[in-house]
Scaffold this active site. Sequence first.
Site, PDB file in Angstrom:
ATOM      1  N   PRO A  61      -0.574  -2.400   8.384  1.00 28.35           N
ATOM      2  CA  PRO A  61       0.597  -2.618   9.253  1.00 28.35           C
ATOM      3  C   PRO A  61       1.575  -1.444   9.297  1.00 28.35           C
ATOM      4  CG  PRO A  61       0.972  -3.669   7.150  1.00 28.35           C
ATOM      5  CD  PRO A  61      -0.422  -3.088   7.074  1.00 28.35           C
ATOM      6  N   LYS A 105     -12.542   3.515  -2.341  1.00 28.48           N
ATOM      7  CA  LYS A 105     -12.533   2.171  -2.898  1.00 28.48           C
ATOM      8  C   LYS A 105     -13.645   2.026  -3.929  1.00 28.48           C
ATOM      9  CE  LYS A 105      -9.404   1.302   0.201  1.00 28.48           C
ATOM     10  NZ  LYS A 105      -7.977   1.296  -0.124  1.00 28.48           N
ATOM     11  N   SER A 153       0.819  -1.215   0.000  1.00 29.72           N
ATOM     12  CA  SER A 153       0.000   0.000   0.000  1.00 29.72           C
ATOM     13  C   SER A 153       0.853   1.265   0.000  1.00 29.72           C
ATOM     14  CB  SER A 153      -0.947   0.015   1.202  1.00 29.72           C
ATOM     15  OG  SER A 153      -0.228   0.168   2.410  1.00 29.72           O
ATOM     16  N   ASP A 169      -5.281   2.331  14.439  1.00 30.92           N
ATOM     17  CA  ASP A 169      -5.793   1.060  13.945  1.00 30.92           C
ATOM     18  C   ASP A 169      -5.825   0.062  15.103  1.00 30.92           C
ATOM     19  OD1 ASP A 169      -6.028  -1.583  12.578  1.00 30.92           O
ATOM     20  OD2 ASP A 169      -5.765  -0.351  10.782  1.00 30.92           O
TER      21      ASP A 169
END
Length: 329
Positions: free
Chosen positions: A200, A286, A172, A218
């Site tokens: 991550p 998205k 990403s 997160d």
Amino acid sequence: MSVLFSVAADSYEWAVREIRGEFGREVRIERIGGDIGRVTGPTVHELAQACDVGRIMFVRHLTVEIGSFEELPPDYELAELVLGELPEYPKALAVQAWTDGAGTGGSCYHRIEQALTDRGVTVTRSDQEYVVSCFVGRRAVVLGLNRLADSLSDWPGGRMRLARGEERVSRSEFKLEEAIATFGLELPAGGKAVDLGASPGGWTRILRQHGQEVWSVDPGGLDPRLLADRRIHHVQTTAGEFFRQNRVGFDIVVNDMRMDQVMSARMMLDAAAHLRRGGLAVVTLKGGGRNPLDGARRGLDVLRQEYDVLHARQLHHNRNEITVVARKH
């Protein structure tokens, strides 16, 4: 004079719909490859302006067509064709080649490089005022020439290639890195950033590379390599809960969370209350589904309640999504 436009192959019809919506149904459009089309009517500058401000989102590269061949002409004719289109004799030109597929177009690149070098022109792959584009299709080789300022991307067909080093946390990262480079984003020196849906930690790592102190939000974990950085604050909670408790003012907010366009845009409205006036926002809306164009437009309409949308484009690393760059009112 026709303009060649590049897209993700499965987004071609959406790009056509956008171009016709912007310039009228009388515009002539022809598909000449899996990810490239030809449009006659609007100028390249008009197209580039519409793409740059996000009225056209699914086009990622533009060039003006100067010739189409079964195979490239001899070197002297090739050089004459390119040089004859320029307002003055150049010291240097960028040459970019790609194929209708995963190939690099290397043989055509070297042919054009040799032809121009023989005429005293320095050839590079990027960073020049004018760019020669060469698309190698199954039926034809098509040449284009354009000012970099109207090309949208300084990569062949908009296909940005980034190194996959061991230091990378996730794929990403490429999306944010491409957005920063493509749109020329300048992040404030020593700024404060919040990364929503950080795990991550790929976008967090890129923000740190650009000198930002980052709040990584997160419930999931971060890559262990990031945890030793004192300017990364991992907040293991949801974005909604974070904003209910947060007292920090941010210069930039980024959001690559996996949720539909409208939900993601609404989360950015929550973030706006914690963003300084003029602060920067980067969010991926998205796509997918039957109508990704209308979905993206609905997301943009929500964002405009709190932000001025600066750019909205399907970049090379986006896949089925749109990267939006906006600034808080």
